[in-house]
Design a protein around this motif. Structure first.
Motif, PDB file in Angstrom:
ATOM      1  N   VAL A  20       0.852  -1.191   0.000  1.00 55.03           N
ATOM      2  CA  VAL A  20       0.000   0.000   0.000  1.00 55.03           C
ATOM      3  C   VAL A  20       0.883   1.235   0.000  1.00 55.03           C
ATOM      4  CG1 VAL A  20      -1.925  -1.143   1.168  1.00 55.03           C
ATOM      5  CG2 VAL A  20      -0.149   0.006   2.522  1.00 55.03           C
ATOM      6  N   GLN A  21       0.338   2.330  -0.484  1.00 52.08           N
ATOM      7  CA  GLN A  21       1.043   3.612  -0.461  1.00 52.08           C
ATOM      8  C   GLN A  21       0.270   4.565   0.438  1.00 52.08           C
ATOM      9  OE1 GLN A  21       1.383   5.993  -4.125  1.00 52.08           O
ATOM     10  NE2 GLN A  21       3.545   6.277  -3.634  1.00 52.08           N
ATOM     11  N   VAL A  22       1.006   5.229   1.340  1.00 57.88           N
ATOM     12  CA  VAL A  22       0.400   6.141   2.310  1.00 57.88           C
ATOM     13  C   VAL A  22       1.029   7.516   2.143  1.00 57.88           C
ATOM     14  CG1 VAL A  22      -0.110   6.560   4.740  1.00 57.88           C
ATOM     15  CG2 VAL A  22       0.071   4.212   3.902  1.00 57.88           C
ATOM     16  N   ALA A  23       0.188   8.529   2.039  1.00 61.26           N
ATOM     17  CA  ALA A  23       0.685   9.899   1.889  1.00 61.26           C
ATOM     18  C   ALA A  23       1.371  10.357   3.179  1.00 61.26           C
ATOM     19  CB  ALA A  23      -0.468  10.840   1.542  1.00 61.26           C
ATOM     20  N   GLY A  24       2.227  11.357   3.049  1.00 60.54           N
ATOM     21  CA  GLY A  24       2.938  11.868   4.215  1.00 60.54           C
ATOM     22  C   GLY A  24       2.006  12.443   5.257  1.00 60.54           C
ATOM     23  N   GLY A  25       2.234  12.068   6.507  1.00 57.75           N
ATOM     24  CA  GLY A  25       1.429  12.574   7.604  1.00 57.75           C
ATOM     25  C   GLY A  25       0.016  12.039   7.634  1.00 57.75           C
ATOM     26  N   GLU A  26      -0.235  10.895   7.029  1.00 58.80           N
ATOM     27  CA  GLU A  26      -1.578  10.340   6.972  1.00 58.80           C
ATOM     28  C   GLU A  26      -1.656   9.014   7.712  1.00 58.80           C
ATOM     29  OE1 GLU A  26      -4.165  11.840   5.815  1.00 58.80           O
ATOM     30  OE2 GLU A  26      -3.103  13.564   4.950  1.00 58.80           O
ATOM     31  N   VAL A  27      -2.897   8.655   8.113  1.00 57.02           N
ATOM     32  CA  VAL A  27      -3.180   7.367   8.735  1.00 57.02           C
ATOM     33  C   VAL A  27      -3.997   6.543   7.732  1.00 57.02           C
ATOM     34  CG1 VAL A  27      -4.259   6.156  10.649  1.00 57.02           C
ATOM     35  CG2 VAL A  27      -3.181   8.376  11.035  1.00 57.02           C
ATOM     36  N   PHE A  28      -3.496   5.390   7.384  1.00 54.69           N
ATOM     37  CA  PHE A  28      -4.138   4.536   6.381  1.00 54.69           C
ATOM     38  C   PHE A  28      -4.750   3.331   7.089  1.00 54.69           C
ATOM     39  CE2 PHE A  28      -4.255   1.220   3.123  1.00 54.69           C
ATOM     40  CZ  PHE A  28      -4.826   1.896   2.059  1.00 54.69           C
ATOM     41  N   SER A  29      -6.044   3.113   6.871  1.00 55.28           N
ATOM     42  CA  SER A  29      -6.745   1.958   7.460  1.00 55.28           C
ATOM     43  C   SER A  29      -6.828   0.855   6.422  1.00 55.28           C
ATOM     44  CB  SER A  29      -8.147   2.356   7.920  1.00 55.28           C
ATOM     45  OG  SER A  29      -8.079   3.300   8.974  1.00 55.28           O
ATOM     46  N   LEU A  30      -6.365  -0.328   6.787  1.00 59.63           N
ATOM     47  CA  LEU A  30      -6.331  -1.459   5.861  1.00 59.63           C
ATOM     48  C   LEU A  30      -6.981  -2.678   6.506  1.00 59.63           C
ATOM     49  CD1 LEU A  30      -5.315  -2.709   3.186  1.00 59.63           C
ATOM     50  CD2 LEU A  30      -3.196  -3.301   4.412  1.00 59.63           C
ATOM     51  N   PRO A  31      -8.182  -3.075   6.056  1.00 62.93           N
ATOM     52  CA  PRO A  31      -8.794  -4.313   6.558  1.00 62.93           C
ATOM     53  C   PRO A  31      -8.142  -5.528   5.909  1.00 62.93           C
ATOM     54  CG  PRO A  31     -10.242  -3.251   4.966  1.00 62.93           C
ATOM     55  CD  PRO A  31      -9.070  -2.335   5.150  1.00 62.93           C
ATOM     56  N   VAL A  32      -7.711  -6.496   6.703  1.00 65.31           N
ATOM     57  CA  VAL A  32      -7.078  -7.713   6.197  1.00 65.31           C
ATOM     58  C   VAL A  32      -7.577  -8.895   7.010  1.00 65.31           C
ATOM     59  CG1 VAL A  32      -4.995  -6.475   5.479  1.00 65.31           C
ATOM     60  CG2 VAL A  32      -5.090  -7.535   7.746  1.00 65.31           C
ATOM     61  N   SER A  33      -7.320 -10.067   6.494  1.00 62.64           N
ATOM     62  CA  SER A  33      -7.612 -11.285   7.254  1.00 62.64           C
ATOM     63  C   SER A  33      -6.502 -12.293   7.001  1.00 62.64           C
ATOM     64  CB  SER A  33      -8.975 -11.868   6.858  1.00 62.64           C
ATOM     65  OG  SER A  33      -8.999 -12.238   5.498  1.00 62.64           O
ATOM     66  N   VAL A  34      -6.276 -13.134   7.991  1.00 56.50           N
ATOM     67  CA  VAL A  34      -5.236 -14.154   7.928  1.00 56.50           C
ATOM     68  C   VAL A  34      -5.881 -15.507   8.202  1.00 56.50           C
ATOM     69  CG1 VAL A  34      -3.069 -14.976   8.894  1.00 56.50           C
ATOM     70  CG2 VAL A  34      -3.478 -12.518   8.683  1.00 56.50           C
ATOM     71  N   ALA A  35      -5.597 -16.474   7.360  1.00 56.58           N
ATOM     72  CA  ALA A  35      -6.152 -17.827   7.518  1.00 56.58           C
ATOM     73  C   ALA A  35      -5.022 -18.840   7.522  1.00 56.58           C
ATOM     74  CB  ALA A  35      -7.145 -18.125   6.397  1.00 56.58           C
ATOM     75  N   THR A  36      -5.179 -19.877   8.328  1.00 47.48           N
ATOM     76  CA  THR A  36      -4.157 -20.912   8.409  1.00 47.48           C
ATOM     77  C   THR A  36      -4.796 -22.223   8.848  1.00 47.48           C
ATOM     78  OG1 THR A  36      -1.981 -21.467   9.326  1.00 47.48           O
ATOM     79  CG2 THR A  36      -3.563 -20.436  10.803  1.00 47.48           C
ATOM     80  N   ASP A  37      -4.056 -23.297   8.678  1.00 49.78           N
ATOM     81  CA  ASP A  37      -4.523 -24.608   9.111  1.00 49.78           C
ATOM     82  C   ASP A  37      -4.309 -24.749  10.605  1.00 49.78           C
ATOM     83  OD1 ASP A  37      -4.314 -27.651   9.589  1.00 49.78           O
ATOM     84  OD2 ASP A  37      -5.048 -27.512   7.534  1.00 49.78           O
ATOM     85  N   THR A  38      -5.160 -25.547  11.236  1.00 50.32           N
ATOM     86  CA  THR A  38      -5.093 -25.720  12.691  1.00 50.32           C
ATOM     87  C   THR A  38      -3.777 -26.337  13.149  1.00 50.32           C
ATOM     88  OG1 THR A  38      -6.256 -27.827  12.489  1.00 50.32           O
ATOM     89  CG2 THR A  38      -7.590 -25.865  12.943  1.00 50.32           C
ATOM     90  N   VAL A  39      -3.089 -27.075  12.271  1.00 50.12           N
ATOM     91  CA  VAL A  39      -1.828 -27.695  12.673  1.00 50.12           C
ATOM     92  C   VAL A  39      -0.744 -26.645  12.905  1.00 50.12           C
ATOM     93  CG1 VAL A  39      -2.359 -29.844  11.440  1.00 50.12           C
ATOM     94  CG2 VAL A  39      -1.123 -28.022  10.261  1.00 50.12           C
ATOM     95  N   ASN A  40      -0.942 -25.428  12.384  1.00 50.33           N
ATOM     96  CA  ASN A  40       0.044 -24.361  12.575  1.00 50.33           C
ATOM     97  C   ASN A  40      -0.186 -23.553  13.841  1.00 50.33           C
ATOM     98  OD1 ASN A  40       1.302 -24.920  10.037  1.00 50.33           O
ATOM     99  ND2 ASN A  40      -0.336 -23.771   9.001  1.00 50.33           N
ATOM    100  N   LEU A  41      -1.239 -23.902  14.584  1.00 54.31           N
ATOM    101  CA  LEU A  41      -1.603 -23.136  15.763  1.00 54.31           C
ATOM    102  C   LEU A  41      -1.082 -23.799  17.019  1.00 54.31           C
ATOM    103  CD1 LEU A  41      -5.284 -22.249  14.793  1.00 54.31           C
ATOM    104  CD2 LEU A  41      -3.207 -20.868  14.447  1.00 54.31           C
TER     105      LEU A  41
END
Length: 477
Positions: free
Chosen positions: A424-445
């Protein structure tokens, strides 16, 4: 066995009490003080420092930097720009360090040289002397001003008073506009104010600080120093017998009294006279209206005006200068001032340590800050592929003043799927909101809670890597 009780000397200490002179018998705390103009070394130094700091105050908001105002403390946007550095509420610790350094610098200087801040650099003192300068140029010298106030109102008095107060208001208005210009773009502020298009809050604070400046420097003056400023009250805690402060030498000056100039200095002792001719000039030039000959007083701001006035009289009388001078209690008693002493060394060491910590805080300050907010609707969900998914919102704060490109990744999981923009690119002096999600298999937990990190990377203009690992938790069951 000796049962005799030791005797302790309880001789009363002689206290200096102000002595009413012929000029101030009717003085009350609300009486007007007519300050007499004075010329001399300390007056020149005071004017020099006053002009320097006044010039800095007036010029800084007008300095451009990268197409914008170099110093802009934007409270509404919670963004404080100081040339190439942008500060946010998260950088409040820098302000705390700055205040600590300023406090210890004040303690150190006061312990060494008394209240020189009050006398030479305090804004209240600077603006008061500016107002007195206008008063003197328009209404005349001290005696003329006193006679003018005693006269009934006529045309001469009316136009002089009107011009004086108009000058005061103009100075107060320019001061207020400049001060508010630190918090809003100053060029637009001047245009909007004089075209009556200024916003409510900007206009309110301009009027508010205009009234405050006019009242403080024009009317209250010494009342601010003697009754309202807390520094005048706790200064004694920093003074010691080696502190340089303005003082009168009674051993040399007493007995005081008038005498013709033709009396040689060598014959004064034979006539029972000291060097003080009791001219009261030291009282007339004092901006707080005290008599320095009555000893050290908390009202004294160490401006040195009485020193210049007395030295001028001594020069005319062909007497040695220094009857009133910056000296210490030890020197007044015939001793020697101990400049290098534990108290002063202690303040110096603490000041250096705090300054070093402030510099370290500034140099190690990162231009990137990341906050992570978990989705509050659900702790986790299971995808159609049988993966466990957590949803987050990343807040990327670009503290620099130029746009930057950020790369986002996750550490703490052996394998995962990332849903959302990873560059992502964020302008100077700005706050950037980014919704994301992370998924993984249960064996990695590791279990119900797994500690992971969102790694955000970028580069500055010099190509140096800037990296932040922000911890969060991956939840399951």
């Amino acid at each position: 066995m000796n049962n005799q009780i030791p005797v302790k000397d309880v001789t009363p200490v002689k206290v200096h009490k102000p002595k009413k002179s012929n000029q101030d018998q009717n003085y009350t705390p609300r009486s007007r003080i007519y300050v007499r103009a004075v010329e001399g070394t300390f007056e020149t130094i005071r004017r020099f420092f006053g002009l320097i700091f006044l010039g800095i105050f007036a010029v800084i908001p007008w300095i451009p930097y990268n197409g914008a105002q170099a110093v802009l403390l934007d409270i509404g946007e919670q963004r404080f720009t100081i040339f190439s550095m942008t500060l946010w509420p998260q950088d409040l610790t820098l302000l705390a360090w700055l205040l600590i350094v300023s406090a210890y610098a004040l303690f150190f200087v006061t312990t060494f040289a008394g209240r020189v801040w009050c006398g030479f650099m305090c804004p209240q003192t600077t603006w008061t002397f500016i107002y007195i300068w206008f008063e003197e140029k328009i209404e005349g010298a001290r005696n003329k001003r006193m006679k003018l106030d005693q006269r009934p109102m006529d045309f001469d008095k009316f136009w002089r008073k009107t011009l004086k107060h108009t000058s005061w208001v103009v100075v107060a208005l320019l001061t207020a506009l400049t001060f508010v210009g630190y918090f809003t773009p100053i060029d637009q502020l001047f245009i909007d104010f004089f075209t009556f298009n200024v916003s409510f809050w900007a206009g309110f604070f301009v009027i508010f600080f205009t009234v405050c400046t006019y009242g403080n420097a024009g009317w209250m003056r010494e009342v601010m120093c003697t009754h309202m400023c807390p520094y005048a009250r706790f200064q004694s805690a920093m003074f010691d017998k080696d502190t340089f402060t303005v003082a009168y030498n009674p051993n040399r000056g007493e007995q005081r009294g008038p005498r013709p100039r033709k009396v040689p200095h060598e014959e004064l002792a034979d006539k029972g006279l000291g060097d003080c001719i009791d001219c009261n000039l030291c009282v007339q030039v004092c901006p707080t209206g005290i008599d320095i000959r009555n000893g050290l007083q908390y009202e004294c701001i160490n401006c040195g005006a009485c020193v210049d006035a007395c030295n001028g009289v001594m020069e005319k009388m062909n007497y040695p200068k220094g009857l009133i001078s910056f000296t210490s209690e030890h020197e007044l008693k015939g001793g020697k001032t101990d400049i290098v002493r534990p108290k002063l060394i202690g303040y110096a060491i603490v000041l250096l340590v705090m300054t070093a910590l402030l510099a370290f805080e500034i140099m190690t300050r990162s231009s990137l800050e990341v906050d992570i907010i978990r989705d509050r609707n659900s702790l986790y969900r299971v995808t159609n592929q049988g993966l466990v998914e957590n949803v987050y919102t990343l807040k990327i704060l670009n503290k620099s003043q130029e746009a930057r490109t950020y790369t986002i990744s996750v550490t703490g999981l052996d394998s995962y799927e990332f849903f959302g923009d990873q560059v992502v690119q964020v302008a100077g002096g700005e706050v950037f909101s980014l919704p994301v999600s992370v998924a993984t298999d249960t064996v990695n937990l590791d279990g119900r809670v797994t500690d992971i990190y969102f790694r955000v990377q970028t580069q500055d203009l010099d190509g140096n890597l800037i990296e932040v690992d922000e911890p969060t938790r991956f939840l399951y069951k």
